[in-house]
Design a protein around this motif. Structure first.
Motif, PDB file in Angstrom:
ATOM      1  N   ALA A  43      -2.189   8.021 -11.828  1.00 44.26           N
ATOM      2  CA  ALA A  43      -1.990   7.295 -10.572  1.00 44.26           C
ATOM      3  C   ALA A  43      -1.246   8.169  -9.574  1.00 44.26           C
ATOM      4  N   SER A  45       0.678   7.626  -5.562  1.00 42.32           N
ATOM      5  CA  SER A  45       1.043   6.723  -4.468  1.00 42.32           C
ATOM      6  C   SER A  45       0.856   7.464  -3.141  1.00 42.32           C
ATOM      7  N   LYS A  48      -0.284   5.322   3.795  1.00 38.41           N
ATOM      8  CA  LYS A  48      -1.473   4.987   4.596  1.00 38.41           C
ATOM      9  C   LYS A  48      -1.546   5.800   5.893  1.00 38.41           C
ATOM     10  N   LYS A  57      -9.815   6.665   0.367  1.00 40.74           N
ATOM     11  CA  LYS A  57     -10.468   5.353   0.492  1.00 40.74           C
ATOM     12  C   LYS A  57     -11.987   5.496   0.431  1.00 40.74           C
ATOM     13  N   ASP A 119      -9.751   2.712  -9.335  1.00 39.52           N
ATOM     14  CA  ASP A 119      -9.055   1.503  -8.872  1.00 39.52           C
ATOM     15  C   ASP A 119      -8.026   1.886  -7.811  1.00 39.52           C
ATOM     16  N   SER A 120      -7.564   0.886  -7.044  1.00 39.83           N
ATOM     17  CA  SER A 120      -6.467   1.121  -6.107  1.00 39.83           C
ATOM     18  C   SER A 120      -5.689  -0.178  -5.931  1.00 39.83           C
ATOM     19  N   HIS A 121      -4.396  -0.046  -5.646  1.00 41.28           N
ATOM     20  CA  HIS A 121      -3.525  -1.210  -5.461  1.00 41.28           C
ATOM     21  C   HIS A 121      -2.743  -1.044  -4.170  1.00 41.28           C
ATOM     22  N   ASP A 122      -2.866  -2.039  -3.312  1.00 39.37           N
ATOM     23  CA  ASP A 122      -2.144  -2.018  -2.038  1.00 39.37           C
ATOM     24  C   ASP A 122      -0.664  -2.293  -2.290  1.00 39.37           C
ATOM     25  N   CYS A 123       0.198  -1.415  -1.790  1.00 38.28           N
ATOM     26  CA  CYS A 123       1.647  -1.597  -1.956  1.00 38.28           C
ATOM     27  C   CYS A 123       2.335  -1.496  -0.602  1.00 38.28           C
ATOM     28  N   THR A 127      -0.641   3.029  -0.894  1.00 38.09           N
ATOM     29  CA  THR A 127      -1.629   2.510  -1.849  1.00 38.09           C
ATOM     30  C   THR A 127      -1.564   3.374  -3.090  1.00 38.09           C
ATOM     31  N   ILE A 128      -1.600   2.709  -4.245  1.00 41.30           N
ATOM     32  CA  ILE A 128      -1.650   3.467  -5.505  1.00 41.30           C
ATOM     33  C   ILE A 128      -3.117   3.662  -5.872  1.00 41.30           C
ATOM     34  N   ILE A 130      -5.808   5.051  -8.586  1.00 38.83           N
ATOM     35  CA  ILE A 130      -5.862   5.319 -10.028  1.00 38.83           C
ATOM     36  C   ILE A 130      -7.176   6.025 -10.354  1.00 38.83           C
TER      37      ILE A 130
END
Ligand SMILES: Cc1cc2nc3c(=O)[nH]c(=O)nc-3n(C[C@H](O)[C@H](O)[C@H](O)COP(=O)(O)O)c2cc1C
Length: 169
Positions: A43, A45, A48, A57, A119-123, A127-128, A130
């Motif tokens: 992963a 981080s 943006k 993206k 995968d990706s996770h909005d933080c 964004t993380i 993976i």
């Protein structure tokens, strides 16, 4: 709260790279970690505001080059303090490139890990992303650079977009 304790978290110094419609792009990131062993996933981080975020993206793969203590300082200058949002900025023009699994990597490093973006996770600000590891190649047996070495020995600074940034520190 003594937020300086967060500086005791340990990291390395990496260059996250990918393609932007045939142009090799990327930036420095300390926030890289292995998440699982089977499948092998990694992963990162990403802020943006970084151009690399826009590229990730759109991307389906990325690479992580692991900088060494001896890696040329200009790699951090190019990849950590310039933005490829400016089309005139070609970071690899001043840094030797190696192609691994059809991804651009930094030749002057310990080696590279290539990933398929899964995968990706909005933080919020970051964004993380993976990735599942698709390959790994060692370029040298040099000592990997830690984030602490970057601060203590190289006397490097962390720009605003680094997740570990603290104003005035
Ligand atoms: C030592 C160091 C660590 C950094 N770590 C991160 C990080 O983990 N995540 C991130 O989004 N930006 C990080 N940055 C900031 C980006 O490398 C920087 O904003 C870069 O200029 C972005 O380039 P780009 O706009 O071409 O993507 C770091 C910078 C330095 C110098």
């Amino acid at each position: 709260m003594d937020a300086t304790v967060l500086f005791d978290l340990s990291y390395g110094v990496y260059v996250v790279t990918t393609w932007d419609e045939g142009r090799a792009v990327g930036c420095i990131a300390n926030s890289v970690m292995q998440i699982t062993a089977s499948p092998m996933t990694i992963a990162v981080s990403m802020n943006k505001d970084n151009y690399t975020y826009d590229c990730l993206k759109r991307a389906d793969k990325f690479a992580i080059s692991i900088l060494a203590e001896q890696s040329k300082p200009r790699i951090i200058g190019a990849f950590g303090f310039k933005s490829a949002a400016d089309p005139k900025v070609e970071k690899f023009a001043e840094v030797d490139q190696r192609l691994v699994n059809n991804l651009p990597a930094v030749a002057d490093s310990c080696g590279v890990i290539t990933c398929r973006l899964i995968d990706s996770h909005d933080c919020g600000t970051h964004t993380i992303f993976i990735g599942e590891v698709t390959g790994a190649e060692r370029f040298s047996n040099a000592t990997p650079m830690t984030y602490s070495y970057y601060h203590r020995v190289i006397k490097g600074k962390s720009p605003k977009n680094a997740p570990t940034y603290q104003p005035g520190k």
